[in-house]
Design a protein around this motif. Structure first.
Motif, PDB file in Angstrom:
ATOM      1  N   GLU A  48      -2.986  -0.220  -2.457  1.00 29.54           N
ATOM      2  CA  GLU A  48      -3.247  -1.046  -1.278  1.00 29.54           C
ATOM      3  C   GLU A  48      -2.325  -2.261  -1.203  1.00 29.54           C
ATOM      4  O   GLU A  48      -2.259  -2.925  -0.166  1.00 29.54           O
ATOM      5  CB  GLU A  48      -4.702  -1.523  -1.301  1.00 29.54           C
ATOM      6  CG  GLU A  48      -5.714  -0.400  -1.118  1.00 29.54           C
ATOM      7  CD  GLU A  48      -7.135  -0.884  -1.306  1.00 29.54           C
ATOM      8  OE1 GLU A  48      -7.312  -2.069  -1.688  1.00 29.54           O
ATOM      9  OE2 GLU A  48      -8.061  -0.088  -1.089  1.00 29.54           O
ATOM     10  N   ASN A  49      -1.596  -2.547  -2.288  1.00 30.97           N
ATOM     11  CA  ASN A  49      -0.779  -3.771  -2.335  1.00 30.97           C
ATOM     12  C   ASN A  49       0.679  -3.503  -2.684  1.00 30.97           C
ATOM     13  O   ASN A  49       1.370  -4.380  -3.222  1.00 30.97           O
ATOM     14  CB  ASN A  49      -1.386  -4.749  -3.351  1.00 30.97           C
ATOM     15  CG  ASN A  49      -2.717  -5.303  -2.893  1.00 30.97           C
ATOM     16  OD1 ASN A  49      -2.782  -6.231  -2.108  1.00 30.97           O
ATOM     17  ND2 ASN A  49      -3.804  -4.708  -3.391  1.00 30.97           N
ATOM     18  N   PHE A  50       1.152  -2.294  -2.370  1.00 31.30           N
ATOM     19  CA  PHE A  50       2.541  -1.948  -2.683  1.00 31.30           C
ATOM     20  C   PHE A  50       3.553  -2.698  -1.817  1.00 31.30           C
ATOM     21  O   PHE A  50       4.662  -2.996  -2.248  1.00 31.30           O
ATOM     22  CB  PHE A  50       2.773  -0.445  -2.511  1.00 31.30           C
ATOM     23  CG  PHE A  50       2.692   0.316  -3.798  1.00 31.30           C
ATOM     24  CD1 PHE A  50       3.295  -0.164  -4.947  1.00 31.30           C
ATOM     25  CD2 PHE A  50       2.018   1.518  -3.858  1.00 31.30           C
ATOM     26  CE1 PHE A  50       3.226   0.540  -6.140  1.00 31.30           C
ATOM     27  CE2 PHE A  50       1.938   2.236  -5.040  1.00 31.30           C
ATOM     28  CZ  PHE A  50       2.539   1.745  -6.188  1.00 31.30           C
ATOM     29  N   GLU A  51       3.182  -3.011  -0.592  1.00 27.26           N
ATOM     30  CA  GLU A  51       4.131  -3.622   0.332  1.00 27.26           C
ATOM     31  C   GLU A  51       4.630  -4.967  -0.206  1.00 27.26           C
ATOM     32  O   GLU A  51       3.848  -5.870  -0.495  1.00 27.26           O
ATOM     33  CB  GLU A  51       3.485  -3.833   1.702  1.00 27.26           C
ATOM     34  CG  GLU A  51       4.483  -4.300   2.763  1.00 27.26           C
ATOM     35  CD  GLU A  51       3.854  -4.392   4.150  1.00 27.26           C
ATOM     36  OE1 GLU A  51       4.513  -4.934   5.034  1.00 27.26           O
ATOM     37  OE2 GLU A  51       2.703  -3.929   4.315  1.00 27.26           O
ATOM     38  N   GLY A  52       5.944  -5.075  -0.362  1.00 22.57           N
ATOM     39  CA  GLY A  52       6.549  -6.313  -0.843  1.00 22.57           C
ATOM     40  C   GLY A  52       6.469  -6.519  -2.343  1.00 22.57           C
ATOM     41  O   GLY A  52       6.889  -7.565  -2.851  1.00 22.57           O
ATOM     42  N   LEU A  53       5.948  -5.539  -3.061  1.00 23.38           N
ATOM     43  CA  LEU A  53       5.798  -5.690  -4.514  1.00 23.38           C
ATOM     44  C   LEU A  53       7.141  -5.491  -5.218  1.00 23.38           C
ATOM     45  O   LEU A  53       7.784  -4.458  -5.084  1.00 23.38           O
ATOM     46  CB  LEU A  53       4.783  -4.673  -5.043  1.00 23.38           C
ATOM     47  CG  LEU A  53       4.425  -4.788  -6.525  1.00 23.38           C
ATOM     48  CD1 LEU A  53       3.674  -6.083  -6.795  1.00 23.38           C
ATOM     49  CD2 LEU A  53       3.573  -3.597  -6.971  1.00 23.38           C
ATOM     50  N   ASP A  54       7.571  -6.507  -5.973  1.00 29.91           N
ATOM     51  CA  ASP A  54       8.860  -6.449  -6.678  1.00 29.91           C
ATOM     52  C   ASP A  54       8.711  -6.177  -8.169  1.00 29.91           C
ATOM     53  O   ASP A  54       9.628  -5.645  -8.794  1.00 29.91           O
ATOM     54  CB  ASP A  54       9.598  -7.793  -6.518  1.00 29.91           C
ATOM     55  CG  ASP A  54       9.854  -8.145  -5.067  1.00 29.91           C
ATOM     56  OD1 ASP A  54      10.501  -7.334  -4.394  1.00 29.91           O
ATOM     57  OD2 ASP A  54       9.397  -9.206  -4.621  1.00 29.91           O
ATOM     58  N   ALA A  75       6.538   4.789  -8.480  1.00 31.87           N
ATOM     59  CA  ALA A  75       6.999   4.219  -7.205  1.00 31.87           C
ATOM     60  C   ALA A  75       8.325   3.479  -7.346  1.00 31.87           C
ATOM     61  O   ALA A  75       8.868   2.975  -6.361  1.00 31.87           O
ATOM     62  CB  ALA A  75       5.936   3.268  -6.665  1.00 31.87           C
ATOM     63  N   GLY A  76       8.853   3.403  -8.580  1.00 34.79           N
ATOM     64  CA  GLY A  76      10.134   2.739  -8.801  1.00 34.79           C
ATOM     65  C   GLY A  76      10.062   1.227  -8.856  1.00 34.79           C
ATOM     66  O   GLY A  76      11.089   0.548  -8.746  1.00 34.79           O
ATOM     67  N   VAL A  77       8.853   0.673  -9.021  1.00 38.47           N
ATOM     68  CA  VAL A  77       8.690  -0.777  -9.134  1.00 38.47           C
ATOM     69  C   VAL A  77       9.135  -1.218 -10.523  1.00 38.47           C
ATOM     70  O   VAL A  77       8.897  -0.527 -11.516  1.00 38.47           O
ATOM     71  CB  VAL A  77       7.213  -1.184  -8.908  1.00 38.47           C
ATOM     72  CG1 VAL A  77       7.009  -2.677  -9.149  1.00 38.47           C
ATOM     73  CG2 VAL A  77       6.773  -0.807  -7.503  1.00 38.47           C
ATOM     74  N   LYS A  78       9.784  -2.358 -10.621  1.00 38.58           N
ATOM     75  CA  LYS A  78      10.178  -2.909 -11.915  1.00 38.58           C
ATOM     76  C   LYS A  78       8.932  -3.174 -12.747  1.00 38.58           C
ATOM     77  O   LYS A  78       8.008  -3.865 -12.306  1.00 38.58           O
ATOM     78  CB  LYS A  78      10.966  -4.203 -11.721  1.00 38.58           C
ATOM     79  CG  LYS A  78      11.396  -4.874 -13.024  1.00 38.58           C
ATOM     80  CD  LYS A  78      12.220  -6.123 -12.743  1.00 38.58           C
ATOM     81  CE  LYS A  78      12.678  -6.765 -14.036  1.00 38.58           C
ATOM     82  NZ  LYS A  78      13.548  -7.951 -13.792  1.00 38.58           N
ATOM     83  N   CYS A  79       8.876  -2.625 -13.961  1.00 36.93           N
ATOM     84  CA  CYS A  79       7.707  -2.781 -14.827  1.00 36.93           C
ATOM     85  C   CYS A  79       8.134  -3.367 -16.174  1.00 36.93           C
ATOM     86  O   CYS A  79       8.997  -2.799 -16.858  1.00 36.93           O
ATOM     87  CB  CYS A  79       7.029  -1.433 -15.078  1.00 36.93           C
ATOM     88  SG  CYS A  79       6.378  -0.633 -13.599  1.00 36.93           S
ATOM     89  N   THR A  80       7.562  -4.510 -16.541  1.00 38.13           N
ATOM     90  CA  THR A  80       7.863  -5.123 -17.834  1.00 38.13           C
ATOM     91  C   THR A  80       6.612  -5.801 -18.380  1.00 38.13           C
ATOM     92  O   THR A  80       5.652  -6.032 -17.652  1.00 38.13           O
ATOM     93  CB  THR A  80       8.961  -6.206 -17.744  1.00 38.13           C
ATOM     94  OG1 THR A  80       8.430  -7.350 -17.070  1.00 38.13           O
ATOM     95  CG2 THR A  80      10.189  -5.705 -17.007  1.00 38.13           C
ATOM     96  N   LYS A  81       6.665  -6.141 -19.656  1.00 33.07           N
ATOM     97  CA  LYS A  81       5.615  -6.964 -20.244  1.00 33.07           C
ATOM     98  C   LYS A  81       5.901  -8.425 -19.886  1.00 33.07           C
ATOM     99  O   LYS A  81       6.895  -8.754 -19.251  1.00 33.07           O
ATOM    100  CB  LYS A  81       5.547  -6.744 -21.749  1.00 33.07           C
ATOM    101  CG  LYS A  81       5.126  -5.315 -22.093  1.00 33.07           C
ATOM    102  CD  LYS A  81       5.046  -5.076 -23.592  1.00 33.07           C
ATOM    103  CE  LYS A  81       4.676  -3.621 -23.879  1.00 33.07           C
ATOM    104  NZ  LYS A  81       4.644  -3.325 -25.324  1.00 33.07           N
TER     105      LYS A  81
END
Length: 393
Positions: A48-54, A75-81
């Protein structure tokens, strides 16, 4: 994670997040205007909150198959700790890092530096891994020059940074799930210090200059003094000492949660001994008869590593109520050590007994409190929330 979210929000970033339950910093997040979803993390909130998610920032406690983490990666969103976002903020905001690291004492020492810096009007932003009674647990404001950070060695988080100044409290051994040997653990600290521009391991002034309860607290204050002196050498030493002597403490670090009842995060033998020292001082200052302990160990993996360290950790306690180990991130091949097995190794095993989080234990806590004892709960698990809830009724 909560204090990091607060700092990012204060720095102008849009932040939102989710958790299974309301943590200690939840109320601060809501007051800061950060949307927080509490409940099952099945991926619906994230969808529900993907829009604009960096950027998806996640805790080390998250398993690799966690629904939100899997969804963000797909979804290809940058994922880090958290370390990468922290390092990004330091660089983006042009801050000089004052890092506090160590096996024990880093939360209190970090909070002491923050408290004195704010009281003395120094331009500091910060992240502290607990709630603070005197300020938010994470902060940034325009014009800040320094960033005070509790640099955690778990998951090798602190090795992401190259601080302007590092303050080292104690280095012994912990987190066997990350560091296979003591030598591996020590080497990580050596690497961290090598990455630091300046390092403080010994305080500039004796701990006896401070009037806080507990020798370890006074030693923490002496280290905090060195950090403040480095940030503001123009401030007279006595003014810094006076500021630190007014330090009110922090959440879950010998925190008074009711008259005669205290809660602390200690769950390692050396931390326990340090906290017992503070408790004995506090009991004497308040004219109490002694100290009664309720202890909840954390991680069976850790218990196999530290069980011999408990032998003299509770010496002087009038009574010890030993709870079952709070199990997290466990090695399924290790036998779970019972309370009775861990008690058996104590020099003062005769004052200890296995206990459960139930009405009977709560009645014992109240009985000893009413008899004039200081009751000290030590836990990194759910016992803290249980006791607070019982006391609130």
């Amino acid at each position: 994670m909560g204090p990091l979210a607060l700092m990012a929000k204060a720095a102008g970033f849009e932040v939102l997040g989710s958790d299974l339950s309301r943590g200690a910093v939840y109320d601060e997040l809501i007051r800061a205007g950060i949307p927080v979803f509490i409940g099952e993390q099945d991926g619906e909130f994230l969808q529900e909150n993907f829009e604009g998610l960096d950027w998806f920032v996640y805790t080390s406690a998250l398993p690799e198959d966690h629904a939100e983490l899997v969804l963000a990666r797909e979804a290809g969103v940058k994922c880090t700790k958290r370390d990468e976002l922290t390092a990004f903020l330091i660089s983006e905001l042009g801050l000089k890092m004052i890092a506090v690291a160590g096996t024990h004492g880093k939360t209190t020492t970090t909070a002491m530096i923050v408290y004195a810096a704010l009281k003395l009007g120094l331009p500091v932003s910060y992240i502290v891994g607990t709630t603070l009674g005197f300020a938010p647990s994470g902060s940034f404001k325009e014009g800040d020059k320094y960033f005070v950070y509790e640099a955690d060695e778990y998951d090798r988080n602190f090795l992401k940074f190259s601080p302007f100044l590092s303050v080292i409290t104690t280095v012994s051994y912990d987190h066997p799930d990350i560091y296979a040997t003591r030598e591996d653990y020590i080497e990580a600290f050596n690497q961290f210090m090598a990455q630091s521009e300046k390092v403080v391991r010994e305080p500039e002034i004796p701990a006896e200059e401070f009037k806080l309860a507990g020798a370890v607290r006074r030693e923490d204050a002496a280290l905090a003094f060195s950090a403040i002196s480095e940030m503001a050498p123009e401030i007279p030493a006595q003014q810094i000492i006076e500021a630190l002597n007014e330090f009110p403490g922090v959440g879950r670090r010998f925190e008074r949660i009711a008259d005669g009842i205290y809660s602390d995060y200690a769950h390692h033998p050396e931390e326990i001994q340090a906290t017992m020292d503070v408790a004995f001082d506090e009991a004497e200052l308040k004219g109490l008869r002694g100290v009664v302990v309720v202890y909840q160990p954390h991680q069976n993996t850790r218990q196999h590593e530290v069980r011999e360290g408990y032998m003299d950790a509770f010496i002087g306690a009038e009574r010890i109520f030993w709870l079952p180990t709070y199990l997290t991130r466990e090695d399924p091949d290790l036998t779970i050590l019972s309370a009775a097995e861990l008690i058996d190794g104590l020099y003062n095993a005769e004052v200890a007994e296995a206990a459960e989080l139930n009405d009977e234990l709560f009645e014992e806590i109240l009985k000893y409190r009413e008899a004039g004892y200081l009751v000290l709960l030590m836990t990194a698990g759910p016992a803290d929330g249980w006791l607070r809830e019982k006391l609130s009724k």
